[in-house]
Design a protein around this motif. Structure first.
Motif, PDB file in Angstrom:
ATOM      1  N   MET A 111       0.831  -1.216   0.000  1.00  0.00           N
ATOM      2  CA  MET A 111       0.000   0.000   0.000  1.00  0.00           C
ATOM      3  C   MET A 111       0.859   1.257   0.000  1.00  0.00           C
ATOM      4  N   LEU A 112       2.016   1.196   0.663  1.00  0.00           N
ATOM      5  CA  LEU A 112       2.931   2.340   0.611  1.00  0.00           C
ATOM      6  C   LEU A 112       3.424   2.554  -0.828  1.00  0.00           C
ATOM      7  N   THR A 113       3.646   1.479  -1.544  1.00  0.00           N
ATOM      8  CA  THR A 113       4.043   1.581  -2.963  1.00  0.00           C
ATOM      9  C   THR A 113       3.009   2.397  -3.742  1.00  0.00           C
ATOM     10  N   LYS A 114       1.742   2.075  -3.542  1.00  0.00           N
ATOM     11  CA  LYS A 114       0.684   2.758  -4.303  1.00  0.00           C
ATOM     12  C   LYS A 114       0.552   4.220  -3.884  1.00  0.00           C
ATOM     13  N   ALA A 115       0.620   4.460  -2.571  1.00  0.00           N
ATOM     14  CA  ALA A 115       0.505   5.843  -2.087  1.00  0.00           C
ATOM     15  C   ALA A 115       1.649   6.694  -2.628  1.00  0.00           C
ATOM     16  N   LEU A 116       2.854   6.133  -2.626  1.00  0.00           N
ATOM     17  CA  LEU A 116       4.010   6.897  -3.125  1.00  0.00           C
ATOM     18  C   LEU A 116       3.947   7.075  -4.631  1.00  0.00           C
ATOM     19  N   ALA A 117       3.402   6.091  -5.335  1.00  0.00           N
ATOM     20  CA  ALA A 117       3.296   6.219  -6.801  1.00  0.00           C
ATOM     21  C   ALA A 117       2.456   7.441  -7.155  1.00  0.00           C
ATOM     22  N   LEU A 118       1.345   7.613  -6.459  1.00  0.00           N
ATOM     23  CA  LEU A 118       0.483   8.775  -6.738  1.00  0.00           C
ATOM     24  C   LEU A 118       1.156  10.071  -6.305  1.00  0.00           C
ATOM     25  N   GLU A 119       1.752  10.050  -5.112  1.00  0.00           N
ATOM     26  CA  GLU A 119       2.378  11.264  -4.574  1.00  0.00           C
ATOM     27  C   GLU A 119       3.550  11.738  -5.427  1.00  0.00           C
ATOM     28  N   LEU A 120       4.315  10.793  -5.968  1.00  0.00           N
ATOM     29  CA  LEU A 120       5.563  11.165  -6.653  1.00  0.00           C
ATOM     30  C   LEU A 120       5.434  11.235  -8.172  1.00  0.00           C
ATOM     31  N   ALA A 121       4.297  10.816  -8.705  1.00  0.00           N
ATOM     32  CA  ALA A 121       4.105  10.864 -10.169  1.00  0.00           C
ATOM     33  C   ALA A 121       4.319  12.268 -10.747  1.00  0.00           C
ATOM     34  N   PRO A 122       3.854  13.330 -10.085  1.00  0.00           N
ATOM     35  CA  PRO A 122       4.065  14.670 -10.660  1.00  0.00           C
ATOM     36  C   PRO A 122       5.543  15.043 -10.789  1.00  0.00           C
ATOM     37  N   TYR A 123       6.411  14.318 -10.099  1.00  0.00           N
ATOM     38  CA  TYR A 123       7.857  14.600 -10.162  1.00  0.00           C
ATOM     39  C   TYR A 123       8.586  13.626 -11.095  1.00  0.00           C
ATOM     40  N   GLY A 124       7.832  12.828 -11.839  1.00  0.00           N
ATOM     41  CA  GLY A 124       8.461  11.888 -12.777  1.00  0.00           C
ATOM     42  C   GLY A 124       9.104  10.701 -12.095  1.00  0.00           C
ATOM     43  N   ILE A 125       8.696  10.448 -10.857  1.00  0.00           N
ATOM     44  CA  ILE A 125       9.274   9.308 -10.115  1.00  0.00           C
ATOM     45  C   ILE A 125       8.267   8.157 -10.134  1.00  0.00           C
ATOM     46  N   ARG A 126       8.725   7.005 -10.644  1.00  0.00           N
ATOM     47  CA  ARG A 126       7.845   5.839 -10.718  1.00  0.00           C
ATOM     48  C   ARG A 126       8.097   4.922  -9.517  1.00  0.00           C
TER      49      ARG A 126
END
Ligand code: NAD
Length: 257
Positions: free
Chosen positions: A166-181
């Protein structure tokens, strides 16, 4: 086989002294990445370094991924050596003996949660600022199919891996605007030193139980190999997966179906 998919990249691999982390480090080194081998067991990480086909540089840092100051120091040494970090593979982990919940000690619960899930918070919080500066980066969390499909007696381990997912998914959304997958891999039962450490009993019983409990639960009928996980990590780390984030890739021989 593609070559040099990771040319020009620096990858931090935790748990690089053994099993999957060791194989990921070797494959990433062969694909042109600088690799930071971060493991609690420094001697084991040095052995990994000595076995690597080196196209670029390797840095061994003794690291406890469950401790903030240790992770911070590893990131400092990484930036001093390479100036940057593009890829973070959170692979360090600890197993759990089959234990009834009422017998599980508080210290063991805390340690499993700290090494298997809090560590992702710690490595990410120190490496993400570097990735944000460049507006690119890749984070891969090696969770487990046990984070989705529970086994009795592996209560803390399953919970720690569920948190990692779940942390993976939360971070994916949070960091997507910075180009981080940010993605996760769920290995199934894998042929590494860890597998036998889920099972109590003498060596012969452990071998029998490995087959009865783990091998027989895999529809493809074979244990997962560290190289299977390294290949998946290579794909997710490379530009081949540039549109993939928030994904959980089961590399489990069908165990999760
Ligand atoms: N082996 C399996 O069947 C299996 C299945 C699913 C998921 N996994 C997960 O895959 C990952 C890799 O497991 P493996 O089978 O290669 O295990 P392994 O035991 O072979 O290697 C784990 C490595 O992590 C290191 N480590 C442990 N605690 C640490 C800490 N606090 N700080 C830094 N390093 C630490 C160990 O020294 C070791 O080198 C783990 O997260 C594990 O939970 C394993």
């Amino acid at each position: 086989m593609n070559v040099n998919l990771l040319e020009g990249k620096t990858a931090v691999v935790t748990g690089a002294g053994s099993g999957m982390g060791k194989e990921i480090a070797k494959v990433f080194g062969s694909q042109g990445a600088n690799v930071v081998l971060a493991d609690l067991n420094e001697e084991a990480a040095r052995r990994t370094a000595s076995e690597m086909e080196l196209k670029k540089r390797v840095l061994v840092v003794q690291t406890n991924v469950a401790q903030d100051d240790s992770v911070q120091d590893m990131v400092r040494q990484t930036t001093e050596a390479f100036g940057d970090a593009h890829i973070l593979i959170n692979c360090a982990g600890v197993p759990q003996f089959f234990t009834p919940i009422e017998e599980l000690q508080l210290e063991e619960w805390d340690n499993i949660m700290a090494v298997n899930s809090k560590s992702i918070f710690l490595t990410t919080r120190h490496l993400v600022p570097l990735m944000k500066q460049k507006e690119s980066g890749v984070i891969i969390n090696i969770a487990s199919i046990a984070g989705e499909r529970a086994r009795p007696g592996l209560n803390a381990y399953c919970a720690s891996k569920g948190a990692a997912l779940m942390l993976t998914k939360a971070l994916a959304l949070e960091l997507a605007p910075y180009g981080i997958r940010v993605n996760a891999i769920n290995p199934g039962p894998a042929e590494t030193p860890m597998l036998g450490r889920f099972l109590p009993g003498d060596a012969q019983k452990v071998e029998e139980d490995k087959k009865k409990i783990f091998l027989d639960s895999v529809p493809l009928g074979r244990l997962i190999q560290p190289h299977d996980i390294a290949q998946a990590a290579l794909y997710l780390s490379s530009d081949l997966a540039k549109a993939v984030t928030g994904e959980v890739l089961n590399v489990d021989g069908g165990r999760g179906v």
